[in-house]
Write a protein that holds these residues in place. Sequence first.
Motif, PDB file in Angstrom:
ATOM      1  N   PHE A 174       9.486   0.769  -4.791  1.00 12.40           N
ATOM      2  CA  PHE A 174       9.244   1.158  -3.398  1.00 12.40           C
ATOM      3  C   PHE A 174       8.683   0.012  -2.564  1.00 12.40           C
ATOM      4  O   PHE A 174       8.931  -0.055  -1.357  1.00 12.40           O
ATOM      5  CB  PHE A 174       8.333   2.386  -3.351  1.00 12.40           C
ATOM      6  CG  PHE A 174       9.052   3.655  -3.717  1.00 12.40           C
ATOM      7  CD1 PHE A 174       9.904   4.268  -2.817  1.00 12.40           C
ATOM      8  CD2 PHE A 174       8.909   4.215  -4.969  1.00 12.40           C
ATOM      9  CE1 PHE A 174      10.584   5.428  -3.156  1.00 12.40           C
ATOM     10  CE2 PHE A 174       9.587   5.369  -5.324  1.00 12.40           C
ATOM     11  CZ  PHE A 174      10.423   5.978  -4.417  1.00 12.40           C
ATOM     12  N   ILE A 175       7.940  -0.909  -3.197  1.00 17.04           N
ATOM     13  CA  ILE A 175       7.541  -2.112  -2.469  1.00 17.04           C
ATOM     14  C   ILE A 175       8.782  -2.889  -2.034  1.00 17.04           C
ATOM     15  O   ILE A 175       8.909  -3.330  -0.887  1.00 17.04           O
ATOM     16  CB  ILE A 175       6.625  -2.993  -3.344  1.00 17.04           C
ATOM     17  CG1 ILE A 175       5.238  -2.366  -3.481  1.00 17.04           C
ATOM     18  CG2 ILE A 175       6.497  -4.397  -2.746  1.00 17.04           C
ATOM     19  CD1 ILE A 175       4.341  -3.094  -4.457  1.00 17.04           C
ATOM     20  N   GLY A 176       9.730  -3.070  -2.977  1.00 18.25           N
ATOM     21  CA  GLY A 176      10.960  -3.798  -2.660  1.00 18.25           C
ATOM     22  C   GLY A 176      11.812  -3.092  -1.631  1.00 18.25           C
ATOM     23  O   GLY A 176      12.367  -3.722  -0.722  1.00 18.25           O
ATOM     24  N   LEU A 177      11.938  -1.758  -1.751  1.00 16.06           N
ATOM     25  CA  LEU A 177      12.748  -1.011  -0.789  1.00 16.06           C
ATOM     26  C   LEU A 177      12.159  -1.100   0.611  1.00 16.06           C
ATOM     27  O   LEU A 177      12.887  -1.284   1.596  1.00 16.06           O
ATOM     28  CB  LEU A 177      12.845   0.456  -1.221  1.00 16.06           C
ATOM     29  CG  LEU A 177      13.817   0.771  -2.367  1.00 16.06           C
ATOM     30  CD1 LEU A 177      13.705   2.229  -2.771  1.00 16.06           C
ATOM     31  CD2 LEU A 177      15.251   0.451  -1.961  1.00 16.06           C
ATOM     32  N   LEU A 178      10.839  -0.944   0.726  1.00 16.47           N
ATOM     33  CA  LEU A 178      10.212  -1.025   2.048  1.00 16.47           C
ATOM     34  C   LEU A 178      10.358  -2.423   2.641  1.00 16.47           C
ATOM     35  O   LEU A 178      10.576  -2.573   3.848  1.00 16.47           O
ATOM     36  CB  LEU A 178       8.733  -0.640   1.946  1.00 16.47           C
ATOM     37  CG  LEU A 178       8.462   0.854   1.772  1.00 16.47           C
ATOM     38  CD1 LEU A 178       6.995   1.105   1.457  1.00 16.47           C
ATOM     39  CD2 LEU A 178       8.853   1.622   3.031  1.00 16.47           C
ATOM     40  N   GLU A 179      10.249  -3.451   1.780  1.00 12.34           N
ATOM     41  CA  GLU A 179      10.442  -4.810   2.281  1.00 12.34           C
ATOM     42  C   GLU A 179      11.864  -4.995   2.795  1.00 12.34           C
ATOM     43  O   GLU A 179      12.088  -5.601   3.847  1.00 12.34           O
ATOM     44  CB  GLU A 179      10.134  -5.807   1.174  1.00 12.34           C
ATOM     45  CG  GLU A 179      10.304  -7.256   1.609  1.00 12.34           C
ATOM     46  CD  GLU A 179      10.053  -8.233   0.483  1.00 12.34           C
ATOM     47  OE1 GLU A 179      10.733  -9.282   0.445  1.00 12.34           O
ATOM     48  OE2 GLU A 179       9.179  -7.948  -0.362  1.00 12.34           O
ATOM     49  N   LEU A 180      12.846  -4.465   2.038  1.00 10.58           N
ATOM     50  CA  LEU A 180      14.246  -4.590   2.439  1.00 10.58           C
ATOM     51  C   LEU A 180      14.516  -3.836   3.741  1.00 10.58           C
ATOM     52  O   LEU A 180      15.240  -4.310   4.616  1.00 10.58           O
ATOM     53  CB  LEU A 180      15.144  -4.066   1.322  1.00 10.58           C
ATOM     54  CG  LEU A 180      16.662  -4.148   1.550  1.00 10.58           C
ATOM     55  CD1 LEU A 180      17.103  -5.593   1.706  1.00 10.58           C
ATOM     56  CD2 LEU A 180      17.409  -3.499   0.395  1.00 10.58           C
ATOM     57  N   MET A 181      13.920  -2.654   3.882  1.00  8.02           N
ATOM     58  CA  MET A 181      14.178  -1.809   5.051  1.00  8.02           C
ATOM     59  C   MET A 181      13.474  -2.312   6.303  1.00  8.02           C
ATOM     60  O   MET A 181      13.940  -2.075   7.413  1.00  8.02           O
ATOM     61  CB  MET A 181      13.750  -0.370   4.748  1.00  8.02           C
ATOM     62  CG  MET A 181      14.596   0.323   3.686  1.00  8.02           C
ATOM     63  SD  MET A 181      13.832   1.854   3.082  1.00  8.02           S
ATOM     64  CE  MET A 181      13.668   2.777   4.603  1.00  8.02           C
ATOM     65  N   THR A 182      12.343  -2.991   6.135  1.00  6.44           N
ATOM     66  CA  THR A 182      11.540  -3.361   7.302  1.00  6.44           C
ATOM     67  C   THR A 182      11.626  -4.842   7.655  1.00  6.44           C
ATOM     68  O   THR A 182      11.051  -5.251   8.660  1.00  6.44           O
ATOM     69  CB  THR A 182      10.065  -3.000   7.070  1.00  6.44           C
ATOM     70  OG1 THR A 182       9.570  -3.727   5.929  1.00  6.44           O
ATOM     71  CG2 THR A 182       9.900  -1.512   6.820  1.00  6.44           C
ATOM     72  N   LEU A 225       0.832  -1.206   0.000  1.00  2.89           N
ATOM     73  CA  LEU A 225       0.000   0.000   0.000  1.00  2.89           C
ATOM     74  C   LEU A 225       0.864   1.252   0.000  1.00  2.89           C
ATOM     75  O   LEU A 225       0.654   2.178  -0.797  1.00  2.89           O
ATOM     76  CB  LEU A 225      -0.924  -0.001   1.224  1.00  2.89           C
ATOM     77  CG  LEU A 225      -2.183  -0.862   1.130  1.00  2.89           C
ATOM     78  CD1 LEU A 225      -2.846  -0.974   2.486  1.00  2.89           C
ATOM     79  CD2 LEU A 225      -3.161  -0.260   0.126  1.00  2.89           C
ATOM     80  N   LEU A 226       1.847   1.279   0.907  1.00  8.87           N
ATOM     81  CA  LEU A 226       2.692   2.469   1.023  1.00  8.87           C
ATOM     82  C   LEU A 226       3.610   2.614  -0.188  1.00  8.87           C
ATOM     83  O   LEU A 226       3.730   3.710  -0.762  1.00  8.87           O
ATOM     84  CB  LEU A 226       3.519   2.390   2.312  1.00  8.87           C
ATOM     85  CG  LEU A 226       4.415   3.601   2.613  1.00  8.87           C
ATOM     86  CD1 LEU A 226       3.594   4.876   2.647  1.00  8.87           C
ATOM     87  CD2 LEU A 226       5.147   3.397   3.944  1.00  8.87           C
ATOM     88  N   GLY A 227       4.254   1.517  -0.600  1.00 11.28           N
ATOM     89  CA  GLY A 227       5.141   1.583  -1.758  1.00 11.28           C
ATOM     90  C   GLY A 227       4.393   1.936  -3.027  1.00 11.28           C
ATOM     91  O   GLY A 227       4.866   2.736  -3.847  1.00 11.28           O
ATOM     92  N   GLY A 228       3.196   1.366  -3.209  1.00  9.60           N
ATOM     93  CA  GLY A 228       2.389   1.693  -4.377  1.00  9.60           C
ATOM     94  C   GLY A 228       1.951   3.142  -4.373  1.00  9.60           C
ATOM     95  O   GLY A 228       1.912   3.800  -5.425  1.00  9.60           O
ATOM     96  N   ALA A 229       1.602   3.664  -3.188  1.00 10.02           N
ATOM     97  CA  ALA A 229       1.197   5.067  -3.102  1.00 10.02           C
ATOM     98  C   ALA A 229       2.350   5.995  -3.479  1.00 10.02           C
ATOM     99  O   ALA A 229       2.158   6.984  -4.208  1.00 10.02           O
ATOM    100  CB  ALA A 229       0.719   5.378  -1.685  1.00 10.02           C
ATOM    101  N   ILE A 230       3.545   5.682  -3.016  1.00  5.70           N
ATOM    102  CA  ILE A 230       4.712   6.515  -3.364  1.00  5.70           C
ATOM    103  C   ILE A 230       4.999   6.432  -4.862  1.00  5.70           C
ATOM    104  O   ILE A 230       5.234   7.455  -5.525  1.00  5.70           O
ATOM    105  CB  ILE A 230       5.944   6.066  -2.553  1.00  5.70           C
ATOM    106  CG1 ILE A 230       5.710   6.296  -1.055  1.00  5.70           C
ATOM    107  CG2 ILE A 230       7.192   6.825  -3.014  1.00  5.70           C
ATOM    108  CD1 ILE A 230       6.788   5.710  -0.167  1.00  5.70           C
ATOM    109  N   GLY A 231       4.982   5.211  -5.406  1.00  2.02           N
ATOM    110  CA  GLY A 231       5.231   5.055  -6.836  1.00  2.02           C
ATOM    111  C   GLY A 231       4.175   5.735  -7.685  1.00  2.02           C
ATOM    112  O   GLY A 231       4.489   6.373  -8.696  1.00  2.02           O
ATOM    113  N   GLY A 232       2.901   5.613  -7.303  1.00  2.00           N
ATOM    114  CA  GLY A 232       1.834   6.280  -8.045  1.00  2.00           C
ATOM    115  C   GLY A 232       1.958   7.783  -7.984  1.00  2.00           C
ATOM    116  O   GLY A 232       1.751   8.486  -8.986  1.00  2.00           O
ATOM    117  N   ALA A 233       2.284   8.310  -6.812  1.00  2.00           N
ATOM    118  CA  ALA A 233       2.454   9.758  -6.674  1.00  2.00           C
ATOM    119  C   ALA A 233       3.609  10.252  -7.541  1.00  2.00           C
ATOM    120  O   ALA A 233       3.527  11.337  -8.143  1.00  2.00           O
ATOM    121  CB  ALA A 233       2.708  10.112  -5.211  1.00  2.00           C
ATOM    122  N   LEU A 234       4.677   9.468  -7.632  1.00  2.00           N
ATOM    123  CA  LEU A 234       5.806   9.836  -8.482  1.00  2.00           C
ATOM    124  C   LEU A 234       5.381   9.935  -9.947  1.00  2.00           C
ATOM    125  O   LEU A 234       5.700  10.907 -10.642  1.00  2.00           O
ATOM    126  CB  LEU A 234       6.930   8.809  -8.329  1.00  2.00           C
ATOM    127  CG  LEU A 234       8.167   9.005  -9.218  1.00  2.00           C
ATOM    128  CD1 LEU A 234       8.884  10.294  -8.854  1.00  2.00           C
ATOM    129  CD2 LEU A 234       9.120   7.819  -9.085  1.00  2.00           C
TER     130      LEU A 234
END
Length: 462
Positions: free
Chosen positions: A194-202, A140-149
């Motif tokens: 951003f989905i992948g980055l958030l998964e890696l970070m969390t 949800l968060l990664g998709g929102a960031i990517g969509g906003a971009l």
Amino acid sequence: MVSKLFYLMVFGAIGGLLAWFVNEPFVQDDIRRDVDWGHVAFFGSVSGGFIGAMIGLATGLSLGTGKHILRGVALGALVGFPGGWIGLTVGQILFNVFGNALPVAGWILGRIIGWSAFGALIGLSEGIVARSPKRMRNGLLGGAIGGALGGALFDFLALTVGSIFGFALRAEGEAGAPSRAVALTLVGAGIGLFIGLLELMTRSAWVRVIYGRNEGKDYPIDRDGAYIGRDELADVPLRGDPQVAPRHAEIRRDGGGYALIPHAPLLLNGQPVAAPVELHDGDMLQVGQFQVQFQLREGQAQRVPRDVARSSLPPPPPTPPGVCPYCGQRQDPVTGACACTPVATTTPSFTPPAPNYAAASTGVAVVAQATTLVGLDGALAGQRFTVPPIGLTIGRETDNALVVPDLSVSRHHARVALENGALIVYDLNSTNGVFVNEQRVQKQVLKAGDIVRFGIVRFRVE
């Protein structure tokens, strides 16, 4: 994990480009016309379906099995179609609201917020594919960031790239096509990235394959009840070894930690496990011929020294009477010998050599018949290694005479030499040490029956 990040970004971009290719023949550039909600539904469904399917494909590829890929594509498309429809509908409503309030800035702001909602619902599909609430949040968060971009760059691209192409094509209605192509591609790539980055970070826990197929690959443990096994839909798939059961073991959350629940025989830090046991950072699991390591993010738990035996590990299962505890074969009822018992080499015609006074003067005991190491753990279990007259070196590097493929073993771990008829082991300043009968040594004479351990890998002396 880096390969998965790359897959998510690239395949997300491919999904966006495919969506543009299918959608573009039905798009009109006149922003002032009345909204065609049927077209909004079509555009959103196609975009969400393609991007969701490609992100599901990337997730399946990262796990490396055909069933994961098929399930990823199917579930990604299944969630992406309605997600894209709902997301773009919400986005169009927000675009209209902000656009009517602020004709230029409102359109841009509305597009950013609208495409953010569109991306969030598409990103949700990745978490549903993985059956993980944590990945749903990341999606949800990664998709929102990517969509906003993508939404933020849309108008900029329309005024630059789109205008140039529109002028070159000299055709009304073509100005938005390049910007839509780039924007949808960026939305797909941004959602995946951003989905992948958030998964890696969390991520807090994962399993890394140390030895075996897919060596070096990480599998995140981000849901309760993650399975390790040969099943193609396992969370940690260990394929190609018939000794691995379809669902060999399970990792569950246990309060603030993790517990290993065995469903088939395996070793934890060289010890057999038959009951649930707590996992710690750095624990080594032997599953068939595979060696995997459980890892925690720094700060999640204290790394447990591998040389410390934990009381929580169950004792080895009892051996039936008359069965050898090492090779599992029947012992001779009279002598107690079995297949792995060293056989005496004396014969009636053998003439013993003259006493070696030089050896006696050194104080080193002469040990007979101890010239072979038999592997007890890991990939070398059951293999026999005869020590030649020149001795042999032991370590992880391929230039050793005895290569032990385990990360607990140093590159050049130890040396075993034959000196004056005795077998002697030397520690070559290894990290995890050399142990003889569980006593750490720097130099030790070996005799038949001794158990010598390099890191967590054991050998029996015969």
